[in-house]
Scaffold this motif. Structure first.
Motif, mmCIF file in Angstrom:
data_model
loop_
_atom_site.group_PDB
_atom_site.id
_atom_site.type_symbol
_atom_site.label_atom_id
_atom_site.label_comp_id
_atom_site.label_asym_id
_atom_site.label_seq_id
_atom_site.Cartn_x
_atom_site.Cartn_y
_atom_site.Cartn_z
ATOM 1 N N TYR A 214 0.829 -1.201 0.000
ATOM 2 C CA TYR A 214 0.000 0.000 0.000
ATOM 3 C C TYR A 214 0.866 1.255 0.000
ATOM 4 C CZ TYR A 214 -4.027 -2.927 1.146
ATOM 5 O OH TYR A 214 -5.025 -3.865 1.122
ATOM 6 N N THR A 215 1.935 1.240 0.784
ATOM 7 C CA THR A 215 2.801 2.415 0.860
ATOM 8 C C THR A 215 3.398 2.738 -0.499
ATOM 9 O OG1 THR A 215 3.365 1.804 3.134
ATOM 10 C CG2 THR A 215 4.750 3.439 2.064
ATOM 11 N N ARG A 216 3.818 1.733 -1.202
ATOM 12 C CA ARG A 216 4.401 1.940 -2.540
ATOM 13 C C ARG A 216 3.383 2.547 -3.488
ATOM 14 N NH1 ARG A 216 7.385 -3.114 -5.498
ATOM 15 N NH2 ARG A 216 8.152 -2.084 -7.409
ATOM 16 N N ARG A 217 2.149 2.062 -3.434
ATOM 17 C CA ARG A 217 1.092 2.601 -4.299
ATOM 18 C C ARG A 217 0.721 4.027 -3.909
ATOM 19 N NH1 ARG A 217 -3.333 -2.082 -4.171
ATOM 20 N NH2 ARG A 217 -2.033 -3.014 -2.552
ATOM 21 N N LEU A 218 0.612 4.280 -2.611
ATOM 22 C CA LEU A 218 0.293 5.634 -2.164
ATOM 23 C C LEU A 218 1.401 6.610 -2.520
ATOM 24 C CD1 LEU A 218 -1.296 4.926 1.332
ATOM 25 C CD2 LEU A 218 -2.464 5.773 -0.711
ATOM 26 N N PHE A 219 2.635 6.145 -2.465
ATOM 27 C CA PHE A 219 3.756 7.003 -2.827
ATOM 28 C C PHE A 219 3.699 7.362 -4.310
ATOM 29 C CE2 PHE A 219 7.419 8.790 -0.921
ATOM 30 C CZ PHE A 219 8.354 8.976 -1.937
ATOM 31 N N ALA A 220 3.341 6.391 -5.152
ATOM 32 C CA ALA A 220 3.176 6.673 -6.583
ATOM 33 C C ALA A 220 2.044 7.677 -6.806
ATOM 34 C CB ALA A 220 2.886 5.372 -7.337
ATOM 35 N N LEU A 221 0.949 7.502 -6.073
ATOM 36 C CA LEU A 221 -0.179 8.424 -6.204
ATOM 37 C C LEU A 221 0.202 9.833 -5.767
ATOM 38 C CD1 LEU A 221 -3.181 8.836 -6.844
ATOM 39 C CD2 LEU A 221 -3.695 8.161 -4.485
ATOM 40 N N LEU A 222 1.003 9.935 -4.708
ATOM 41 C CA LEU A 222 1.449 11.248 -4.240
ATOM 42 C C LEU A 222 2.202 11.986 -5.331
ATOM 43 C CD1 LEU A 222 2.085 13.397 -2.078
ATOM 44 C CD2 LEU A 222 4.043 11.998 -1.397
ATOM 45 N N TRP A 223 3.141 11.307 -5.967
ATOM 46 C CA TRP A 223 3.918 11.966 -7.017
ATOM 47 C C TRP A 223 3.064 12.257 -8.248
ATOM 48 C CZ3 TRP A 223 8.253 14.285 -6.032
ATOM 49 C CH2 TRP A 223 9.006 13.884 -4.933
ATOM 50 N N ASP A 224 2.071 11.404 -8.528
ATOM 51 C CA ASP A 224 1.155 11.698 -9.636
ATOM 52 C C ASP A 224 0.354 12.966 -9.348
ATOM 53 O OD1 ASP A 224 1.847 9.624 -11.331
ATOM 54 O OD2 ASP A 224 0.453 8.221 -10.403
ATOM 55 N N CYS A 225 -0.091 13.126 -8.109
ATOM 56 C CA CYS A 225 -0.840 14.337 -7.756
ATOM 57 C C CYS A 225 0.042 15.580 -7.865
ATOM 58 C CB CYS A 225 -1.392 14.214 -6.335
ATOM 59 S SG CYS A 225 -2.703 12.976 -6.141
ATOM 60 N N ILE A 226 1.316 15.446 -7.480
ATOM 61 C CA ILE A 226 2.242 16.571 -7.618
ATOM 62 C C ILE A 226 2.426 16.943 -9.081
ATOM 63 C CG2 ILE A 226 4.645 17.271 -7.291
ATOM 64 C CD1 ILE A 226 4.672 15.634 -4.723
ATOM 65 N N VAL A 227 2.539 15.935 -9.943
ATOM 66 C CA VAL A 227 2.712 16.185 -11.377
ATOM 67 C C VAL A 227 1.487 16.885 -11.949
ATOM 68 C CG1 VAL A 227 2.933 15.078 -13.632
ATOM 69 C CG2 VAL A 227 4.335 14.303 -11.724
ATOM 70 N N VAL A 228 0.296 16.408 -11.597
ATOM 71 C CA VAL A 228 -0.936 17.025 -12.106
ATOM 72 C C VAL A 228 -1.059 18.458 -11.609
ATOM 73 C CG1 VAL A 228 -3.455 16.923 -12.040
ATOM 74 C CG2 VAL A 228 -2.131 14.839 -12.407
ATOM 75 N N PHE A 229 -0.739 18.676 -10.351
ATOM 76 C CA PHE A 229 -0.787 20.042 -9.817
ATOM 77 C C PHE A 229 0.181 20.947 -10.570
ATOM 78 C CE2 PHE A 229 0.786 23.268 -6.826
ATOM 79 C CZ PHE A 229 -0.408 23.907 -6.521
ATOM 80 N N ALA A 230 1.389 20.445 -10.842
ATOM 81 C CA ALA A 230 2.376 21.239 -11.578
ATOM 82 C C ALA A 230 1.886 21.531 -13.003
ATOM 83 C CB ALA A 230 3.714 20.503 -11.618
ATOM 84 N N LEU A 231 1.245 20.550 -13.628
ATOM 85 C CA LEU A 231 0.699 20.772 -14.972
ATOM 86 C C LEU A 231 -0.401 21.829 -14.952
ATOM 87 C CD1 LEU A 231 0.504 17.101 -16.321
ATOM 88 C CD2 LEU A 231 2.112 18.887 -17.017
#
Length: 365
Positions: A214-231
């Motif tokens: 779960y931690t690995r998946r949540l960590f991937a989701l965190l960085w995806d949210c950062i990327v979308v916010f930056a976009l």
């Protein structure tokens, strides 16, 4: 002992801030390189960082008053090897013929200071051999370079913070610190008898990387949210620069393209998933795999506060937020109840699409 305890106490007070700043980059690097974050490896690495911080604090602290440094007249450099031996023989009460002088002479600063300089780099040598797998000559070189950094910081007046050096550049310190690193290298041979060494850590991580936690998946989701916010920020800035006013649904399209369309084009990957070496994959016997992947990602988007359609449906904002809260609570409950940390959450079970590891780590790396 007080002059040595003060820098260590200061390092202990500051280290939590350093650790907090490094935790996310450290986890990203571990997931990217190994696909897992090992508790024992983390203890070793962060303890090494604390050691380095404490070592530099011991060398540089306490900082003197600049006015007192301005009145110093040197000498600031001592380049005679083994000068500390000459100082000991010349200024101590030691007499080879009088055993009663032995103990009192050993308690003086003429002995304690070289001894502390020796002990200062012993942990460095231990870490270099035990975890970083350095050879003897590499340990000697790196211990010398560490000591040289100490001496140059002092000689430069803490990189120009002071007009003059406030401590002596001493070639004996270079020799003793290097010897301390070599002593630590020798002592490190005893450690693997009691705890797992680097090779054992790598084997454990190779085994853990096959399971997507779960931690690995949540960590991937965190960085995806950062990327979308930056976009989103980049798109809004560009539109403002050219004088355009984007409709509110434009940002929703960015979210949908990134989370829904991109995995369709990349075989189930987003940037965050690629960084931690996972991808989405439908069950082997499940039909309509691409459609199932599409449905799963749409369900994921519905659970992302501030990244879904709540700002578009302003008149239903409260209702959408309540639905999102319920979905997030359902996902969190699933994580708490599932004993198997790699088990799918509700949207994965519903669509029969789950996360699989793409990392190939050799157990003997």
């Amino acid at each position: 002992m007080a002059p040595y305890l003060l820098p260590i106490r200061a390092a202990a007070m500051m280290f939590p801030l350093l650790a907090a700043a490094l935790t996310l980059p450290y986890m990203l690097w571990q997931y990217y390189k190994r696909g897992a974050v090992s508790w024992w490896r983390s203890v070793v690495i962060f303890s090494f960082l604390f050691y380095l911080q404490a070592a530099y604090y011991l060398v540089l602290l306490p900082l003197p008053d600049p006015a007192s440094v301005a009145h110093l007249h040197g000498p600031f450099v001592q380049l005679k090897p083994f000068w500390f031996v000459h100082e000991f023989l010349a200024h101590s009460t030691f007499s080879l013929r009088d055993p009663s002088t032995y103990l009192s002479s050993l308690k003086t600063g003429l002995v304690l200071q070289p001894l502390f300089n020796l002990l200062l780099t012993v942990p460095f040598g231990v870490y270099l051999r035990f975890y970083f797998k350095r050879r003897l000559w590499q340990t000697a070189l790196m211990s010398f370079l560490l000591s040289l950094s100490f001496e140059l910081l002092q000689l430069s007046g803490l990189l120009g913070l002071y007009d003059k050096p406030y401590r002596l550049f001493d070639v004996d310190d270079l020799m003793i610190n290097t010897l301390g690193g070599l002593l630590g290298f020798a002592l490190a041979a005893l450690i693997p008898r009691f705890v797992d060494d680097r090779d054992e850590m790598d084997r454990h991580d190779a085994e853990k990387s096959r399971r997507v936690s779960y931690t690995r998946r949540l960590f991937a989701l965190l960085w995806d949210c950062i990327v979308v916010f930056a976009l989103d920020v980049a798109l809004l800035s560009l539109a403002g620069h050219v004088g355009l006013r984007l409709p509110s649904w434009t940002l929703l399209c960015v979210t949908l393209v990134y989370f829904v369309l991109l995995p369709q084009l990349t075989g189930g990957r987003t940037l965050g998933k690629a960084l931690v070496h996972i991808k989405l994959s439908a069950d082997e016997h499940a039909r309509f795999g691409r459609l199932r992947l599409l449905m799963r990602q749409l369900l994921v988007v519905l659970q992302l506060p501030l990244l879904s359609a709540w700002w578009v449906l302003s008149q239903y904002r409260l209702a959408v937020l309540l639905v999102q809260a319920a979905l997030l609570a359902l996902a969190a409950l699933g994580m708490l109840l599932n004993r198997n940390k790699g088990k799918r959450l509700w949207h994965g079970r519903l669509t029969r699409v789950g996360s699989v590891s793409t990392l190939r780590v050799a157990a003997d790396n």
